[in-house]
Design an enzyme around this catalytic site. Structure first.
Site, mmCIF file in Angstrom:
data_model
loop_
_atom_site.group_PDB
_atom_site.id
_atom_site.type_symbol
_atom_site.label_atom_id
_atom_site.label_comp_id
_atom_site.label_asym_id
_atom_site.label_seq_id
_atom_site.Cartn_x
_atom_site.Cartn_y
_atom_site.Cartn_z
ATOM 1 N N HIS A 83 -7.275 10.122 -4.218
ATOM 2 C CA HIS A 83 -7.849 8.779 -4.087
ATOM 3 C C HIS A 83 -6.845 7.702 -4.473
ATOM 4 C CE1 HIS A 83 -12.195 9.976 -3.781
ATOM 5 N NE2 HIS A 83 -11.673 11.105 -4.243
ATOM 6 N N HIS A 131 -12.584 9.710 0.810
ATOM 7 C CA HIS A 131 -13.533 9.092 1.745
ATOM 8 C C HIS A 131 -13.025 9.125 3.183
ATOM 9 C CE1 HIS A 131 -14.497 7.392 -2.182
ATOM 10 N NE2 HIS A 131 -13.214 7.102 -2.240
ATOM 11 N N GLU A 164 -7.926 3.045 1.701
ATOM 12 C CA GLU A 164 -7.814 4.225 0.845
ATOM 13 C C GLU A 164 -7.923 5.489 1.696
ATOM 14 O OE1 GLU A 164 -10.899 4.550 -2.064
ATOM 15 O OE2 GLU A 164 -10.180 6.479 -2.803
ATOM 16 N N GLU A 187 -6.513 9.346 -9.074
ATOM 17 C CA GLU A 187 -6.457 7.976 -8.559
ATOM 18 C C GLU A 187 -4.979 7.619 -8.637
ATOM 19 O OE1 GLU A 187 -8.927 6.450 -7.242
ATOM 20 O OE2 GLU A 187 -10.778 7.250 -8.138
HETATM 21 ZN ZN LIG Z 1 -11.844 6.943 -3.740
#
Ligand SMILES: [Zn+2]
Length: 285
Positions: free
Chosen positions: A171, A79, A116, A249
């Site tokens: 992420h 993002h 993040e 992640e």
């Molecule tokens: Zn993410």
């Protein structure tokens, strides 16, 4: 790091579990995040996003002789840090073949507001340096951490256009604070464009899982997947990929232990080296 408006923080909290989507968690928060997605935006909203502050890493380093010579790697730093500024553009629904989803989300952040976006941007740029030094041609899906987008569909298209030998989306998750550890997300067959690279993506995922565990010492996720491996068919970044691609992640940014590690630049370097090693093991196998 900037203070986010309270309303947005609430949205981030809701979307947190939906970092890559919501289906694997099934949490109420995910339902709320979906419900929160509202107004379709004009396509021009993203086009008008600022693109200033080109980072040093965006200057394409020249590939050199090394073990990854001739290989192309696309890194998606998740993002964009400016996404919070344009919810209309970010909430615009895009077709990811198995469903319609928002163009992107803001991502999550630690309790002390380390985002993040900042984390994945930093790790990804470290990876660019490492992989380029090993001879790979490396491309990022965005050029700075201050803009809006690109959408998940576009981020898949960038890997496809580059004919990447491997692609990875970086992420940090936003699960409940007691959850911790890392996991890899790989595509499933969807009777779509990703089908021919599902098997290779799975090999890539296992290679990165093993290298990440070895290099960082972080444990497998306590809350998703089996031995840190999760397979999904609801992520645009995977469904639309025609090149081997995975998400990682790296841990749970809402967990104090994982967050403390993520905030440490030396640990982020360990993460970047581990991810580069995983990519290299896959590409050289
Ligand atoms: Zn993410």
């Amino acid at each position: 790091m900037r203070a986010l408006p309270a309303s947005l923080l609430a949205a981030c909290g809701l979307i947190a579990t939906a970092c890559g989507g919501t289906d694997s968690g099934g949490a109420a928060a995910g339902q709320a995040a979906r419900a929160a997605v509202t107004t379709p935006a004009s396509a021009s909203a993203l086009a008008s996003a600022p693109t200033q502050a080109k980072s040093q890493a965006h200057a394409k380093p020249q590939a050199v002789a090394g073990p990854l010579e001739g290989k192309t790697i696309v890194i998606d730093p998740g993002h964009n840090g400016g996404n919070y500024r344009n919810p209309t553009a970010i909430n615009r629904k895009v077709n990811v073949l198995t469903k319609w989803k928002p163009c992107d989300t803001t991502g999550t952040e630690t309790a002390s507001h380390y985002t993040e976006a900042a984390f994945s941007w930093d790790v990804s740029n470290r990876m660019v340096k490492i992989l380029t030094a090993r001879g790979a041609k490396v491309k990022l899906t965005r050029t700075d951490n201050n803009s809006v987008g690109p959408c998940i569909t576009q981020r898949a298209a960038i890997g496809n256009k580059a004919k990447a030998d491997a692609a990875i989306s970086v992420h940090g998750d936003g699960a409940p604070a007691a959850d911790h550890g890392f996991h890899i997300i790989m595509p499933k067959k969807i009777n779509g464009p990703v089908d021919p690279v599902v098997a290779d993506s799975s090999r890539l995922g296992v290679a990165v899982r093993d290298a990440f565990k070895k290099g960082t010492g972080l444990p497998y996720s306590t809350y998703i997947g089996s031995k840190a491996l999760d397979y999904r068919n609801d992520l645009g970044g995977l469904n639309l990929s025609t090149v081997p691609k995975i998400f990682i992640e790296c841990g749970n940014m809402r967990n104090a232990g994982d967050a403390a590690k993520f905030k440490d630049p030396a640990f982020r370097q360990r993460i970047a080296v581990a991810l580069a090693d995983g990519l290299q093991h896959y590409l050289k196998a």
